[in-house]
Every structure is written in C-alpha cells, then in structure tokens.
Write a protein that holds these residues in place. Structure first.
Motif, mmCIF file in Angstrom:
data_model
loop_
_atom_site.group_PDB
_atom_site.id
_atom_site.type_symbol
_atom_site.label_atom_id
_atom_site.label_comp_id
_atom_site.label_asym_id
_atom_site.label_seq_id
_atom_site.Cartn_x
_atom_site.Cartn_y
_atom_site.Cartn_z
ATOM 1 N N PHE A 121 -27.235 11.130 -35.113
ATOM 2 C CA PHE A 121 -26.138 10.930 -35.147
ATOM 3 C C PHE A 121 -26.343 9.600 -36.427
ATOM 4 N N LEU A 122 -25.726 9.086 -37.367
ATOM 5 C CA LEU A 122 -25.959 8.831 -38.583
ATOM 6 C C LEU A 122 -25.249 7.699 -38.402
ATOM 7 N N THR A 123 -25.916 6.429 -39.729
ATOM 8 C CA THR A 123 -25.456 5.300 -39.410
ATOM 9 C C THR A 123 -25.491 5.017 -41.206
ATOM 10 N N VAL A 124 -24.756 3.975 -41.589
ATOM 11 C CA VAL A 124 -24.408 4.234 -43.453
ATOM 12 C C VAL A 124 -24.680 2.528 -43.364
ATOM 13 N N VAL A 125 -25.540 2.278 -44.386
ATOM 14 C CA VAL A 125 -25.879 1.052 -45.114
ATOM 15 C C VAL A 125 -24.979 0.724 -46.349
ATOM 16 N N SER B 211 -17.045 10.120 -34.545
ATOM 17 C CA SER B 211 -17.750 9.626 -33.591
ATOM 18 C C SER B 211 -19.486 9.417 -33.947
ATOM 19 N N LYS B 212 -19.603 9.507 -34.747
ATOM 20 C CA LYS B 212 -21.070 10.330 -34.196
ATOM 21 C C LYS B 212 -22.009 9.877 -35.724
ATOM 22 N N VAL B 213 -20.803 8.752 -36.518
ATOM 23 C CA VAL B 213 -21.350 8.277 -37.832
ATOM 24 C C VAL B 213 -20.659 6.614 -37.734
ATOM 25 N N GLU B 214 -21.854 6.025 -37.979
ATOM 26 C CA GLU B 214 -21.056 4.894 -37.992
ATOM 27 C C GLU B 214 -21.692 3.642 -38.781
ATOM 28 N N PHE B 215 -20.544 3.020 -39.736
ATOM 29 C CA PHE B 215 -21.001 2.422 -41.143
ATOM 30 C C PHE B 215 -20.535 0.670 -40.622
ATOM 31 N N ILE B 216 -21.747 0.218 -40.953
ATOM 32 C CA ILE B 216 -22.254 -0.694 -40.894
ATOM 33 C C ILE B 216 -21.651 -2.193 -42.197
ATOM 34 N N GLY B 217 -20.988 -1.416 -43.000
ATOM 35 C CA GLY B 217 -21.087 -2.505 -44.709
ATOM 36 C C GLY B 217 -22.789 -2.564 -45.465
ATOM 37 N N GLU B 218 -21.964 -2.888 -46.111
ATOM 38 C CA GLU B 218 -22.903 -3.813 -47.134
ATOM 39 C C GLU B 218 -24.173 -5.081 -46.483
ATOM 40 N N ILE B 219 -25.266 -4.983 -46.127
ATOM 41 C CA ILE B 219 -26.166 -6.146 -45.913
ATOM 42 C C ILE B 219 -27.617 -6.109 -47.351
ATOM 43 N N LYS B 220 -27.066 -7.246 -47.332
ATOM 44 C CA LYS B 220 -28.316 -7.684 -48.404
ATOM 45 C C LYS B 220 -29.843 -7.768 -48.416
ATOM 46 N N ASN B 221 -30.661 -7.202 -49.019
ATOM 47 C CA ASN B 221 -31.731 -7.065 -48.666
ATOM 48 C C ASN B 221 -31.798 -6.290 -47.230
ATOM 49 N N PHE B 222 -31.335 -4.870 -47.083
ATOM 50 C CA PHE B 222 -31.592 -4.191 -45.888
ATOM 51 C C PHE B 222 -33.209 -4.053 -45.342
ATOM 52 N N TYR C 9 -13.799 8.943 -46.759
ATOM 53 C CA TYR C 9 -14.896 9.276 -45.742
ATOM 54 C C TYR C 9 -14.362 9.346 -44.232
ATOM 55 N N LYS C 10 -14.583 10.890 -43.852
ATOM 56 C CA LYS C 10 -13.631 11.508 -42.523
ATOM 57 C C LYS C 10 -14.682 10.182 -41.568
ATOM 58 N N LYS C 11 -13.027 9.966 -40.120
ATOM 59 C CA LYS C 11 -13.984 9.459 -39.962
ATOM 60 C C LYS C 11 -14.565 10.199 -38.213
ATOM 61 N N LYS D 293 -23.026 9.560 -54.876
ATOM 62 C CA LYS D 293 -23.092 9.685 -53.854
ATOM 63 C C LYS D 293 -21.941 10.886 -52.963
ATOM 64 N N ARG D 294 -22.691 11.697 -52.311
ATOM 65 C CA ARG D 294 -22.014 12.894 -51.665
ATOM 66 C C ARG D 294 -21.941 12.594 -50.369
ATOM 67 N N LEU D 295 -21.680 11.616 -49.331
ATOM 68 C CA LEU D 295 -21.485 10.978 -48.111
ATOM 69 C C LEU D 295 -21.040 11.648 -47.029
ATOM 70 N N ASP D 296 -19.981 12.314 -47.903
ATOM 71 C CA ASP D 296 -19.086 13.696 -46.711
ATOM 72 C C ASP D 296 -19.379 14.353 -47.252
ATOM 73 N N LEU D 297 -20.235 15.222 -47.992
ATOM 74 C CA LEU D 297 -20.792 16.619 -47.046
ATOM 75 C C LEU D 297 -22.068 15.770 -46.188
ATOM 76 N N LEU D 298 -22.621 14.775 -45.777
ATOM 77 C CA LEU D 298 -23.105 14.487 -44.768
ATOM 78 C C LEU D 298 -22.720 13.947 -43.759
ATOM 79 N N ILE D 299 -21.972 13.645 -44.377
ATOM 80 C CA ILE D 299 -21.239 13.497 -42.259
ATOM 81 C C ILE D 299 -20.318 14.910 -42.104
ATOM 82 N N ASP D 300 -19.892 15.861 -42.988
ATOM 83 C CA ASP D 300 -19.830 16.863 -42.218
ATOM 84 C C ASP D 300 -20.397 17.429 -41.519
ATOM 85 N N ALA D 301 -21.728 17.823 -41.535
ATOM 86 C CA ALA D 301 -22.729 17.684 -41.145
ATOM 87 C C ALA D 301 -23.209 17.179 -39.819
#
Length: 346
Positions: A209-213, A226-237, A222-224, A193-201
């Motif tokens: 705004f981006l939410t990461v599950v 304010s436009k990206v929210e990490f909400i962690g692993e969610i079972k059966n999202f 990953y770069k911190k 996965k290349r989440l780093d590129l998506l966050i930079d974009a």
C-alpha cells in the motif's frame, strides 16, 4: 555579526526551500539572516530568518525590475554573504556581484540546466558556466552534482565545494507492519516526479500500500487505486516512522530532502537511480530504473528481505544528521580556509 541573504525563487514547499529553512535554524545564533523570495508561502512562514522580502518578479524570465529590487535589498541590509538556491535566484544574485561587493555562493540542488534544459540545454549550460565567474563558491549537495559541475558545465575545480544534504533527525521507525508493506512517498506532484510509475507498480502487487504526501498540478491526472491514499500537502511532515519504507521515483534529483528525512528515521529507501540518490544507498535500500518492472522487483526484494534492509537503515541513520555539519557551513560562508575531512554518508 555578519549578514547572510538567502535568495530563492519560490516560497512553495520543496527540497531547496527545506534546505534554506534548515540553514536559518542551524546558524541563527551565528549570522543575521534575510530571505528574498517571490511571495508568501511555506518558506516565508516556516523559517528562522530575521526578515523576509518578497520580489514577485523573481519567478519570471529575467526582469530588470526584479534585479534592481534585489540589489537594493542587498545594499539596504548590508549583505556580507549572498546564498542563492535555484536557477532564477542564482541568475539575479550572481549578477548583483558586479554592482555590490559580497561573498557569493550558489547552491546546486540538482543542475536544472542539465536535466531540464531540453533543446536549449547547451545554452543554459553555457550561461551557468559564465555565471560561475561571478561566484565565489559553487556549493553542491552531492558528489554527483559536483562531478557534473566539473565535467559537463566546466566549472573550475577550485570553485566547487561539496557538503552533502543532511536533515534534523526524525523519530525512529521501530517495527514493521504485521502483514503488509506500507510505502510512503513525499514530494510535490509535478515534473520531474514519476508517481505515475509507482502507482502502476503498487496497483499490481499484493499486500503493498502507498501513502502519498504532497500536492501539485498533476494531482488529478494520477490513476485512481484502492491501494493508494492521497493525504495532500502536510506542512513539516514528520510521521515517517509510521511507514515501512520510503520511495521516491523521479526523472531527476539532487540529493532529495524527503529521502534524507526518511533515512534519518531508519526507513529502508527505494529511489530512482538519478542525481545523488546513489549516495544514500548502501545496505539500506535499492536503486531502480524508472520502469514498472524494475520498481516491482525492488519492492518485492524489500518485502522478502525487510529485516536486512531495516538493519542497514538503522546502522547509517545517524550519518544524515545536519548538526554534524554546522561548523563546515559556517566556515564556508565566512570564507575560512580550512581543510575539512571528507564525510561519508553511507
């Protein structure tokens, strides 16, 4: 009732694990089903199998101990069909055919020997070709995987079957967010996965705004923003409908389950042009190269033409319904020789 044994290397949450979980649910009334995996995890909890066995050694390099344990389970459970997912599992399960008679099916969720082989790529491809001789069917989840099986690995055409990945439908997306574009990423936070590129974009764009599950070993790198929210692993999202578009940037994929789930909810898709991702895109989204510029241009296009992309997503969302494929899977596992009409995902 015939017995299916699913062999999968790891029990952690992921696309191959979701596929196995869905298979145990889809066919629970037609087959007795067993799972063999490494240890307790997401799959060992979220499944509809009759029994789960743990063979810790399966996740490491070839182990005689692991092989004998798996072989013993197949004999004990009187396995009629053995379905293996992932490279390590496929090695053990297919070699077992030399000592225990059964119908052997290997599922390619994206050929790791091609995409992740590195300097040993040619050796891994050669091993995969030899293992195909001990396999009754190579089940590919995308046309791209099937083509690679034939042209790159050299697997005989008559051993290859394509049933494109599908999912149980998600709750439908009905309305776009009023002023911003809310993107969703669902996946394990590790290579490829290349989440780093998506966050930079996203960080360079207005009103996006981006939410990461998801979670994984790369989480803290990953770069911190304010436009990206990490909400962690969610079972059966299952909250895809709360977002405007789904995006998955990756160096390699088979046919990603998270993208299929998003598509079944009617979300526009923005995917890397790798693996079978192109088979999910028609008028419902865009494919991108793995560059920040390409990702930004695609996000802007989805923002500007959102109504058109959402209309396209709504038109094809029902083609990702797993229930439509039940008979095709059942016939494949039993070995029924029938001609099944080609299904088009888009």
């Amino acid at each position: 009732m015939k017995t299916i044994v699913h062999v999968i290397t790891k029990s952690e949450v992921g696309g191959a694990q979701t596929w196995v979980r869905d298979q145990t649910h889809l066919l629970k009334s037609e087959f007795r089903q067993i799972i063999i995996t490494n240890n307790e995890g997401w799959l060992s909890v979220h499944n509809y199998a009759d029994k789960v066995y743990f063979v810790k050694e399966i996740e490491y390099k070839f182990s005689v101990v692991a092989f004998l344990k798996i072989l013993n389970i197949l004999v004990k459970e009187k396995a009629d069909i053995v379905i293996s997912s992932s490279a390590n599992a496929g090695l053990y399960a297919r070699l077992a055919k030399l000592f225990y008679k059964h119908r052997s099916i290997y599922v390619s969720h994206g050929w790791s020997c091609i995409y992740n082989g590195g300097k040993l790529k040619s050796i891994f491809i050669g091993i995969e070709k030899k293992l195909s001789y001990f396999t009754d069917v190579i089940l590919c989840v995308s046309d791209k995987d099937a083509n690679n099986a034939k042209t790159v690995i050299g697997i005989p055409h008559d051993k290859i079957k394509v049933i494109r990945n599908a999912v149980y439908p998600q709750k439908e997306k009905l309305f776009k967010s009023e002023s911003s574009l809310k993107l969703l990423f669902v996946g394990r936070l590790t290579h490829p996965k290349r989440l780093d590129l998506l966050i930079d974009a996203v960080d360079k764009m207005d009103n996006v705004f981006l939410t990461v599950v998801g979670d994984g070993p790369n989480r803290d790198f990953y770069k911190k923003s304010s436009k990206v929210e990490f909400i962690g692993e969610i079972k059966n999202f299952n909250k895809f409908y709360k977002y405007d578009a789904f995006t998955l940037i990756s160096d390699s994929e088979g046919l990603p389950m998270s993208a299929l789930e998003a598509a079944s909810a009617g979300l526009p898709l923005l995917l890397s042009n790798v693996g079978g991702c192109s088979e999910l895109i028609k008028n419902n989204g865009l494919l991108v190269d793995n560059t920040i510029e390409s990702i930004i241009n695609a996000i802007n296009d989805i923002k500007d033409k959102y109504d058109d992309y959402q209309t396209g997503a709504q038109e094809i969302k029902n083609t990702f319904n797993l229930n439509y494929y039940k008979n095709e899977y059942s016939d494949l596992y039993i070995g029924t020789n029938i001609i099944v009409p080609e299904k088009s995902m888009v």
